[in-house]
Design an enzyme around this catalytic site. Structure first.
Site, PDB file in Angstrom:
ATOM      1  N   GLY A   1     -51.598  -2.775  -8.253  1.00 57.81           N
ATOM      2  CA  GLY A   1     -50.449  -1.813  -8.379  1.00 57.81           C
ATOM      3  C   GLY A   1     -49.526  -2.534  -9.507  1.00 57.81           C
TER       4      GLY A   1
ATOM      5  N   ASP B   1     -53.545   0.235 -11.516  1.00 58.09           N
ATOM      6  CA  ASP B   1     -52.961   1.525 -11.245  1.00 58.09           C
ATOM      7  C   ASP B   1     -51.454   1.559 -11.756  1.00 58.09           C
ATOM      8  OD1 ASP B   1     -52.577   4.088  -9.155  1.00 58.09           O
ATOM      9  OD2 ASP B   1     -50.609   2.797  -9.030  1.00 58.09           O
TER      10      ASP B   1
ATOM     11  N   TYR C   1     -43.285   4.300 -14.397  1.00 57.92           N
ATOM     12  CA  TYR C   1     -43.127   2.889 -14.297  1.00 57.92           C
ATOM     13  C   TYR C   1     -42.532   2.255 -15.645  1.00 57.92           C
ATOM     14  CZ  TYR C   1     -46.205   3.328 -10.191  1.00 57.92           C
ATOM     15  OH  TYR C   1     -46.652   3.665  -9.075  1.00 57.92           O
TER      16      TYR C   1
ATOM     17  N   LYS D   1     -50.325   8.504 -14.424  1.00 58.57           N
ATOM     18  CA  LYS D   1     -49.761   9.943 -13.530  1.00 58.57           C
ATOM     19  C   LYS D   1     -48.822  10.494 -14.083  1.00 58.57           C
ATOM     20  CE  LYS D   1     -49.819   6.602  -8.957  1.00 58.57           C
ATOM     21  NZ  LYS D   1     -49.498   5.272  -9.815  1.00 58.57           N
TER      22      LYS D   1
ATOM     23  N   HIS E   1     -47.862  12.691  -9.698  1.00 53.64           N
ATOM     24  CA  HIS E   1     -47.249  11.703  -9.054  1.00 53.64           C
ATOM     25  C   HIS E   1     -46.508  12.419  -7.954  1.00 53.64           C
ATOM     26  CE1 HIS E   1     -44.990   7.746 -10.039  1.00 53.64           C
ATOM     27  NE2 HIS E   1     -45.112   7.817  -8.904  1.00 53.64           N
TER      28      HIS E   1
ATOM     29  N   GLU F   1     -54.690 -14.459  -4.143  1.00 51.96           N
ATOM     30  CA  GLU F   1     -55.256 -14.223  -2.625  1.00 51.96           C
ATOM     31  C   GLU F   1     -55.655 -13.126  -2.219  1.00 51.96           C
ATOM     32  OE1 GLU F   1     -51.740 -14.191   0.540  1.00 51.96           O
ATOM     33  OE2 GLU F   1     -52.182 -16.358  -0.015  1.00 51.96           O
TER      34      GLU F   1
END
Length: 323
Positions: free
Chosen positions: A22, A50, A55, A84, A117, A279
């Site tokens: 993300g 994504d 954004y 989106k 969205h 991780e």
């Protein structure tokens, strides 16, 4: 386990990687950082990226993807990229121009997935969150079935491989599924989903219609978010998650991500921290037991960190429904 090979089949025949990166970042993170972390995520093994028009980082994310293609790390077809269509572009005639704008920013020929969205339409214009002189959001009234038809046309035009929705409740999904002359079903519904809001009813509904649930906010919400309810518990400090993590010698975040993968949910991991990005890809290196899964199921308490309170009066506000 090689993360690149863990994929979920969509109802249109395409495949979506089970773990996604993300890219949405809090406003205090400089845009330039999106280039660096997205490149790093691809190097670490993420193949599903994504993002979204709202954004406002698609230029940077696109730059990162293109640079990893240019240096031979990946081919374009190895990357699954989601964008989106924002709420101010839900009128049918605005959908394709919005996608074309994203493609221009990304400098890509197509996206792999284009989704609505959120079901709440806002007044078209220059601003992402239009408000009147009293600071109240300016709503638009749009038939989402018409918006959906515009998305179908984008797929037919080859601008996106797959189309889906986000933040829809089951009734809003049903409206599209029952639409006369439906050409393509939504391949996914991307919603907030984590052990405190496990969306089991919505997940069951989606599975019964061959729609993939994609989880955002899978690690809860960061404490730094100014709009987060300070009384909400912090998911990653949950004692049950911590105990399971300790048992598997993993982190609570990895347990929360693994929980989704084992339920057949595609999960987005959002982090701008390189150590954690590295991780998170290890989610495929261990397995939770049935007992672990049941214990995590037991944490569900319908805590919604992202509740869109500012648009609660909109007729398409999604969370008045139970699921």
């Amino acid at each position: 386990m090689d993360p690149k090979s863990q994929r979920v089949k969509l109802n249109d025949g395409h495949f979506i990687p089970a773990l996604g990166f993300g890219t949405g970042a809090p406003p205090e993170v400089p845009k330039s950082e999106a280039v660096e972390v997205t490149k790093f995520a691809i190097e670490a093994g993420f193949r599903h990226i994504d993002s979204a028009y709202t954004y406002q980082n698609e230029e940077q994310v696109g730059q990162a993807i293109r640079s990893k293609i240019a240096d031979g790390t990946v081919k374009r077809e190895d990357i699954f990229y989601t964008s989106k269509v924002w709420s101010t572009f839900l009128r049918p005639d605005l959908v394709r121009p919005a996608l074309e704008k994203s493609l221009k920013d990304l400098q890509l020929d197509y996206v792999d997935l284009y989704i609505i969205h959120q079901p709440v339409a806002l007044m078209p214009g220059e601003t992402l969150f239009p408000t009147d002189e009293n600071g109240k959001p300016m709503f638009d009234s749009v038939d989402l079935c018409r918006t959906w038809e515009a998305l179908e046309k984008c797929k037919d035009a080859g601008l996106t491989k797959s189309i889906g929705v986000s933040n829809f409740n089951h009734k809003q999904l049903e409206k599209i599924l029952n639409k006369p002359g439906l050409k393509y079903k939504p391949v996914c519904n991307q919603v907030e989903c984590h052990p405190y809001l496990n969306q089991s009813k919505l997940l069951e509904f989606c599975k019964s219609h061959d729609i993939v649930l994609v989880a955002y906010g899978a690690l809860g919400a960061q404490r730094t978010l100014q709009w987060m309810n300070p009384n909400f518990p912090f998911l990653l400090e949950d004692p049950v998650l911590s105990a399971i993590a300790k048992k598997h010698k993993q982190t609570p975040a990895l347990v929360a991500l693994r929980y989704q993968i084992q339920r057949g949910v595609v999960v987005l991991a959002k982090s701008y921290n390189k150590k954690r990005i590295k991780e998170n890809i290890q989610v495929f290196d261990f397995e939770l037991t049935l007992e672990d899964m049941k214990a995590i199921d037991g944490l569900n308490s319908n805590i919604r960190y992202y509740d869109f309170q500012h648009v609660v009066d909109h007729p398409e506000y999604p969370y008045s429904e139970e699921y």
